[in-house]
Scaffold this motif. Structure first.
Motif, PDB file in Angstrom:
ATOM      1  N   THR A  47      -3.250  10.645   0.483  1.00  0.00           N
ATOM      2  CA  THR A  47      -2.938   9.217   0.412  1.00  0.00           C
ATOM      3  C   THR A  47      -3.994   8.430  -0.362  1.00  0.00           C
ATOM      4  OG1 THR A  47      -3.988   8.940   2.584  1.00  0.00           O
ATOM      5  CG2 THR A  47      -1.602   9.239   2.537  1.00  0.00           C
ATOM      6  N   LYS A  69      -1.694   4.815  -7.900  1.00  0.00           N
ATOM      7  CA  LYS A  69      -0.681   3.753  -7.868  1.00  0.00           C
ATOM      8  C   LYS A  69      -1.225   2.465  -8.471  1.00  0.00           C
ATOM      9  CE  LYS A  69       2.430   1.372  -4.644  1.00  0.00           C
ATOM     10  NZ  LYS A  69       1.927   0.001  -4.768  1.00  0.00           N
ATOM     11  N   GLN A  70      -2.443   2.103  -8.100  1.00  0.00           N
ATOM     12  CA  GLN A  70      -3.039   0.888  -8.664  1.00  0.00           C
ATOM     13  C   GLN A  70      -3.271   1.030 -10.168  1.00  0.00           C
ATOM     14  OE1 GLN A  70      -6.555  -0.075  -6.414  1.00  0.00           O
ATOM     15  NE2 GLN A  70      -5.453  -0.224  -4.457  1.00  0.00           N
ATOM     16  N   PRO A  95       0.838  -1.216   0.000  1.00  0.00           N
ATOM     17  CA  PRO A  95       0.000   0.000   0.000  1.00  0.00           C
ATOM     18  C   PRO A  95       0.863   1.253   0.000  1.00  0.00           C
ATOM     19  CG  PRO A  95      -0.006  -1.042   2.159  1.00  0.00           C
ATOM     20  CD  PRO A  95       0.692  -1.995   1.242  1.00  0.00           C
ATOM     21  N   VAL A  96       0.315   2.341  -0.516  1.00  0.00           N
ATOM     22  CA  VAL A  96       1.087   3.573  -0.685  1.00  0.00           C
ATOM     23  C   VAL A  96       1.448   4.203   0.655  1.00  0.00           C
ATOM     24  CG1 VAL A  96      -0.832   5.207  -0.749  1.00  0.00           C
ATOM     25  CG2 VAL A  96       1.184   5.618  -2.168  1.00  0.00           C
ATOM     26  N   GLN A  97       0.752   3.842   1.737  1.00  0.00           N
ATOM     27  CA  GLN A  97       1.073   4.414   3.049  1.00  0.00           C
ATOM     28  C   GLN A  97       2.461   4.007   3.534  1.00  0.00           C
ATOM     29  OE1 GLN A  97      -1.760   3.038   2.246  1.00  0.00           O
ATOM     30  NE2 GLN A  97      -3.520   4.152   3.085  1.00  0.00           N
ATOM     31  N   ASP A 117       0.944   9.420  -8.592  1.00  0.00           N
ATOM     32  CA  ASP A 117       0.789   8.839  -7.251  1.00  0.00           C
ATOM     33  C   ASP A 117       1.866   9.360  -6.295  1.00  0.00           C
ATOM     34  OD1 ASP A 117       2.779   7.594  -8.653  1.00  0.00           O
ATOM     35  OD2 ASP A 117       2.261   5.555  -8.037  1.00  0.00           O
ATOM     36  N   GLU A 122      -3.060   6.238  -3.600  1.00  0.00           N
ATOM     37  CA  GLU A 122      -3.308   4.794  -3.700  1.00  0.00           C
ATOM     38  C   GLU A 122      -4.080   4.453  -4.967  1.00  0.00           C
ATOM     39  OE1 GLU A 122      -3.105   0.927  -3.007  1.00  0.00           O
ATOM     40  OE2 GLU A 122      -2.164   2.403  -1.676  1.00  0.00           O
TER      41      GLU A 122
END
Length: 693
Positions: free
Chosen positions: A628, A635-636, A352-354, A619, A632
């Protein structure tokens, strides 16, 4: 259960494992359940460049000191801490009489504390001094004073390396010590007097400069009036030139005002040849005045009217000092992600981007050049062994920024992604490209008038339950044109601890071998020491530079996140020290100032970059701005686009061909030297690129 015992001969710590029956272990666990154990804390030393510091106050009083082996227990001693030197004796009167039992150079010692037990350890390499304080108030006071004196002493050593020999920690003769201290005091007074003299001299220079600027300003006013009178002559063909010259004089005049006020200028006028226009007048009076103007410009305004560089127009850009938004609080459970991937290659696992920081792996490669001035110095050093010291220190400094970055990971580049970083102020330019996706391979190249730097990095990630290991594959190369040197070295293993719980921290361990492929006159081996339980050896490096016969010419030691020294203590010389961290760096991913600037998108270069440049990645940009959820989602989407491009290539039996890198004979990715030419002509806006996001 682990016990420690000091060896009488080697004076080193010996650790032994004792296997006890499970019943005894369970009883110990029951007794210790619910108790919190006190841990040792390593006290950090001086960071950043040395500066003038105020001498800390003297501290004295009784402390408990552990007896030397083989004696046991503690004895009471009177300690005096002054100018970074800790002296002790049986009582205060003994110190006044010069009966000193021992001395400790706090600046050259590793200091660790255990707050709950109120213990202080000072490791001088030859001995470890164990001290204990009776009350918490006295403990806090002594720790505070030791911190201040330690930083003061380290700063003093950095500023005046020649003073190190004036003190030796094992000096037992008080006359010798007093004589050394007197010499050091005398030398400090001489240095202070020299500084005052230099300051007074510089003040005279400043006054002279102000007078010159005032005189220059009067000349400019006269020139302005002269130009206005010339304009009255109504020479049509020379009028545009007069107008341009008047604007030039006006801008130079404003520049003088600004220089006299704050000695700084943030605008540079562009040079043009005034002679072509001024000498076109037929009037003799005009010719005389024009000649005066031209002579004045040549003699007095040359430092104002600088020519622009050939490659690009010179601009002074103020770079940002912090990110747009602090790092968001992460609520992601790593255990839910990693429990099914123990022992697997984590580069193939979606995260995950976090867990990311708003930087890319390609930018991380560029971050290794933060201390490129070490290579500039190496290219100007005639001695080959000293050159090797600077190259080795540069290789060590590339790990410094990772000390504060164990809490997050960089974005993985998609295939074909690029990154450019042009820094005329630092004297180098850098390009990178993701040349392979499975396995992931990132290639980069940087050139400067003093060095060339390139590498392709392949790595494997392994998750071992509580830690994650990053094993790099490949080599790093640097050439120095002044001497024809070609250096090559390997990277060491990195490990992030406490992945699932607790405070994450990173360490690097292994052996780095640096060799000059064009000469076997010298080589270097650097060992990144692996941290051990119950030991103060954290982040330490040690190495040697040897000649062709294997004889040690230089020894090196230090900490990869803090500083590197050449020679043997206490006469060692500081080769490099890490720059101070920005304010509130904990809230901004632990970025250094150099890292903060890596993802900054300057409007003046936006149109010059290819659309595949990392700074256009949505992203990463959204995460930098604190969004965030949007990051996310993007990013996907980007990862799905990459899967679709890969499927099309497979269906058509095609392979991806990198645009700016090619494979060399030794199967390494190197630059094809087309990036900067294509950037200039025809420009990336006229070249087709794949849609990456």
């Amino acid at each position: 259960l682990i016990f420690h015992k000091r060896c009488k001969i080697s004076q080193k710590m010996i650790c032994a494992d004792i296997v006890l029956p499970s019943t005894i272990i369970s009883e110990v666990k029951k007794k210790k359940k619910g108790k919190t154990f006190d841990s040792w804390e390593i006290v950090e030393g001086l960071r950043g460049a040395p500066a003038n510091m105020q001498e800390p106050d003297r501290q004295e009083g009784f402390l408990l000191k552990r007896r030397k082996w083989p004696m046991k227990g503690w004895h009471k001693r009177y300690f005096v801490l002054e100018k970074g030197i800790l002296k002790y004796a049986k009582r205060s009167t003994d110190l006044n009489k010069g009966k000193i039992h021992g001395c400790i150079d706090v600046g050259l010692s590793v200091m660790s504390i255990k707050k709950k037990a109120m213990c202080i350890d000072l490791d001088t390499e030859d001995n470890i001094y164990h001290l204990k304080v009776k009350s918490p108030e006295q403990f806090d006071e002594w720790v505070s004073k030791l911190r201040h004196h330690r930083v003061f002493r380290q700063n003093e050593i950095s500023m005046y390396p020649h003073e190190r020999h004036l003190f030796h920690p094992h000096a037992s003769s008080s006359p010798t010590l007093n004589e050394s201290l007197r010499k050091r005091s005398s030398l400090s007074k001489q240095t202070s007097q020299a500084k005052v003299s230099s300051w007074l001299h510089s003040s005279e220079d400043m006054n002279k400069c102000c007078k010159d600027l005032d005189e220059c300003e009067s000349y400019l006013l006269e020139l302005n009036l002269l130009l206005r009178s010339m304009e009255v002559l109504h020479r049509t063909y020379s009028a545009p030139a007069i107008s341009m010259l008047q604007e030039c004089a006006g801008s130079a005049q404003s520049l003088v005002h600004q220089a006299s006020n704050d000695s700084k200028s943030e605008s540079i006028s562009e040079f043009f040849d005034a002679q072509e226009y001024l000498l076109s007048s037929s009037s003799s009076e005009n010719e005389v005045r024009s000649s005066f103007c031209l002579s004045f410009l040549e003699k007095n305004l040359l430092f104002f009217l600088l020519p622009a560089p050939v490659s690009s127009v010179m601009t002074l850009t103020r770079r940002r000092s912090r990110l747009p938004s602090p790092s968001p609080a992460s609520s992601v459970s790593l255990w839910n992600i990693l429990r099914n991937n123990i022992g697997k290659d984590l580069s193939k696992v979606a995260m995950p981007v976090q867990l990311n920081e708003p930087l890319n792996t390609l930018q991380r490669l560029c971050e290794e050049l933060e201390y490129s001035e070490l290579l500039d110095t190496a290219n100007q050093t005639a001695d080959p062994f000293e050159r090797m010291v600077y190259v080795a220190t540069f290789a060590i400094s590339s790990y410094a920024s990772s000390y504060y970055r164990a809490g997050s990971k960089p974005f993985n580049p998609v295939l074909g992604e690029t990154y450019e970083f042009d820094r005329p102020d630092k004297g180098f330019r850098f390009i990178a490209e993701q040349v392979s996706h499975h396995p992931p391979v990132s290639a980069c190249h940087s050139d400067s008038k003093n060095f060339s730097f390139w590498q392709d990095v392949r790595w494997k990630n392994k998750f071992w339950g509580k830690s994650m290991e990053i094993v790099p594959i490949g080599s790093t190369h640097v050439t120095l044109p002044a001497f024809g040197d070609h250096y090559e070295w390997n990277k060491v293993t990195s490990c992030i601890h406490n992945i699932l719980s607790g405070q994450r921290w990173i360490e690097h361990y292994g052996e780095m071998t640096i060799r000059n492929t064009n000469s076997d006159a010298c080589q270097c081996k650097i060992t990144f020491v692996k941290a051990k339980t119950w030991s103060s050896t954290v982040n330490e490096i040690e190495g040697v530079v040897t000649d062709a016969e294997g004889t040690v010419v230089y020894s090196m030691f230090g900490k990869w996140h803090e500083s590197v020294f050449r020679g043997e203590p206490p006469l060692a010389t500081c080769v490099w020290r890490a720059k101070p961290m920005p304010v509130e760096q904990e809230q901004y991913y632990g970025f250094t100032q150099f890292a903060v600037e890596l993802n900054e998108l300057d409007p003046s270069v936006r149109t010059l970059l290819p659309p595949t440049d990392t700074r256009f990645r949505p992203d990463q940009r959204l995460l930098e701005e604190g969004n965030t959820d949007g990051a996310e989602e993007q990013k996907q989407r980007i990862e799905q686009l990459q899967r679709e491009r890969r499927r099309v290539l497979q269906e058509n039996n095609m392979t991806h061909q990198p645009r700016f890198f090619k494979k060399s004979k030794d199967d390494m990715w190197v630059s094809n030297n087309t990036y900067w030419e294509l950037r200039k002509e025809p420009g990336f806006s006229k070249i087709d690129f794949p849609l990456l996001w």
